[in-house]
Design a protein around this motif. Structure first.
Motif, PDB file in Angstrom:
ATOM      1  N   VAL A 306       0.851  -1.192   0.000  1.00 37.77           N
ATOM      2  CA  VAL A 306       0.000   0.000   0.000  1.00 37.77           C
ATOM      3  C   VAL A 306       0.886   1.241   0.000  1.00 37.77           C
ATOM      4  O   VAL A 306       1.806   1.353   0.816  1.00 37.77           O
ATOM      5  CB  VAL A 306      -0.931   0.019   1.227  1.00 37.77           C
ATOM      6  N   LEU A 354      -9.232   3.941   1.154  1.00 42.69           N
ATOM      7  CA  LEU A 354      -8.104   3.022   1.062  1.00 42.69           C
ATOM      8  C   LEU A 354      -8.421   1.681   1.734  1.00 42.69           C
ATOM      9  O   LEU A 354      -8.115   0.607   1.200  1.00 42.69           O
ATOM     10  CB  LEU A 354      -6.867   3.631   1.713  1.00 42.69           C
ATOM     11  N   ILE A 358      -8.401  -1.933  -0.079  1.00 35.94           N
ATOM     12  CA  ILE A 358      -7.565  -3.026   0.427  1.00 35.94           C
ATOM     13  C   ILE A 358      -8.408  -4.278   0.623  1.00 35.94           C
ATOM     14  O   ILE A 358      -8.022  -5.377   0.217  1.00 35.94           O
ATOM     15  CB  ILE A 358      -6.892  -2.604   1.753  1.00 35.94           C
TER      16      ILE A 358
END
Length: 386
Positions: A306, A354, A358
């Motif tokens: 990430v 985010l 993910i």
């Protein structure tokens, strides 16, 4: 990373292999009082959940040794009994079914005591780690000091050689009893001493080596010291198992250990965060953003990369190399997946966006969806507009 790993014999600790062709094994040690089985087991489970593969327990007295039968059978990972001074504690640990012993030749100095432990360990099929620490070395002999002086040895070389010979003295006792399930550690606080000692030992034996910088310090300084010492040796192909020693919750030791391994591309475990150091171009609170994502990623056990980038200079490039990434601009952020833009969000939405991406990546992997097909909700948003 291309490197030639030192060949070592395999040693089994319970169901975990150290050495041979096994991956580098991550270890830690409980800080709970072993005399309290409930607290100790709770911490063992926390370490195992973080990815720790072998856990060491202090066995300082007979009360702690007596508690082992209430701990060992219920542990999710193999356990090591850490024994100092009193060899009978090792015998009691073996009776309790311990998976490995750690003996310090600096404070169990009677060969006959070591022999008694070795015989029983051999009967039970339990390996022994010869653990040498700089702080508990036996005194140097005058002959040894003179010998090293004749070689113009430096202080580092003198101490390192003393550590090696101390360990080999105990190794010979084990070998004389036809015992070969041995792991060796040579730990020191001074990184040059620790590195030199392991390099010397690596040339002399094929036993697996347990790497560590002893008493490394508080989380920040200790993590750096450990990364330099352990990382240097691993990059040279030396080392089969590692323990990072930090003055904090031992779960943090496990995270640092895996970060060292991931940085050398030796193992992948959990998430990897790429975050820029910030500069005058950053127009969002990147420190807060990166820290929030870093804490969240500690809950992720699957490998995923990430990127959290503060501007459009390096953001798109890092995003292309990451599974999920964000390039932030003035109060906004562009979310990428493998370099493909999928969303444009307001600053306050970056963290939840985010996290969502993910989880989507992990769910798609679990479902077997090819990475090239994961570009959902793609929109045409120029990066420069972020």
């Amino acid at each position: 990373m291309a490197y030639q790993r030192r060949k070592s014999r395999p040693v089994w600790v319970g169901n975990v292999q150290i050495g041979g062709d096994a991956p580098i094994v991550v270890q830690s040690m409980t800080t709970a009082d072993t005399r309290d089985p409930e607290a100790t087991l709770r911490q063992i489970h926390e370490l195992a959940d973080a990815g720790c593969e072998i856990v060491r327990l202090a066995v300082p007295d007979r009360v702690a040794a007596a508690a082992l039968p209430e701990i060992v059978p219920y542990s999710p990972v193999p356990l090591v009994a850490d024994i100092h001074f009193e060899h009978t504690l090792a015998l009691k640990a073996l009776d309790a079914g311990i998976h490995k012993l750690r003996l310090n030749p600096g404070n169990i100095r009677k060969p006959e005591d070591v022999r008694e432990v070795v015989r029983k360990a051999k009967e039970r099929g339990v390996p022994i780690r010869i653990g040498v620490n700089f702080g508990s070395l036996p005194p140097m002999t005058r002959e040894f000091v003179d010998e090293m002086a004749a070689q113009n040895a430096t202080h580092t070389e003198l101490i390192a050689e003393h550590m090696v010979r101390t360990a080999l003295g105990h190794v010979r006792i084990l070998e004389d009893l036809d015992f070969g399930d041995i792991v060796i550690s040579l730990k020191a606080f001074e990184v040059p001493v620790m590195v030199e000692a392991y390099r010397r030992m690596a040339r002399l034996v094929d036993y697996p080596l347990h790497l560590g910088v002893t008493e490394a310090g508080t989380p920040k300084a200790g993590a750096i010291r450990s990364a330099v010492g352990i990382g240097t040796l691993l990059a040279e192909g030396i080392g089969d198992t590692i323990r990072v020693s930090l003055a904090t919750d031992p779960v943090e030791e496990v995270y640092v250990a895996y970060e060292i391994l991931k940085s050398l591309d030796l193992r992948q475990h959990g998430a990897t965060l790429v975050a820029c150091p910030t500069c005058g171009r950053v127009e969002v609170d990147l420190f807060k953003l990166a820290n929030e994502i870093d804490e969240y990623l500690k809950t992720i056990k699957e490998p995923i990369k990430v990127a959290v980038m503060g501007c459009v200079v390096n953001g798109p490039g890092e995003a292309r190399d990451s599974d999920v990434g964000v390039a932030a601009g003035r109060g906004k952020g562009v979310i990428f997946r493998k370099g493909k833009i999928v969303r444009k969000v307001e600053e306050q939405e970056i963290v939840p966006a985010l996290k969502e991406e993910i989880q989507l990546v992990l769910a798609e992997r679990a479902a077997g969806v090819p990475a090239v097909e994961t570009g959902h909700r793609r929109i045409s948003v120029p990066v420069v507009d972020a």
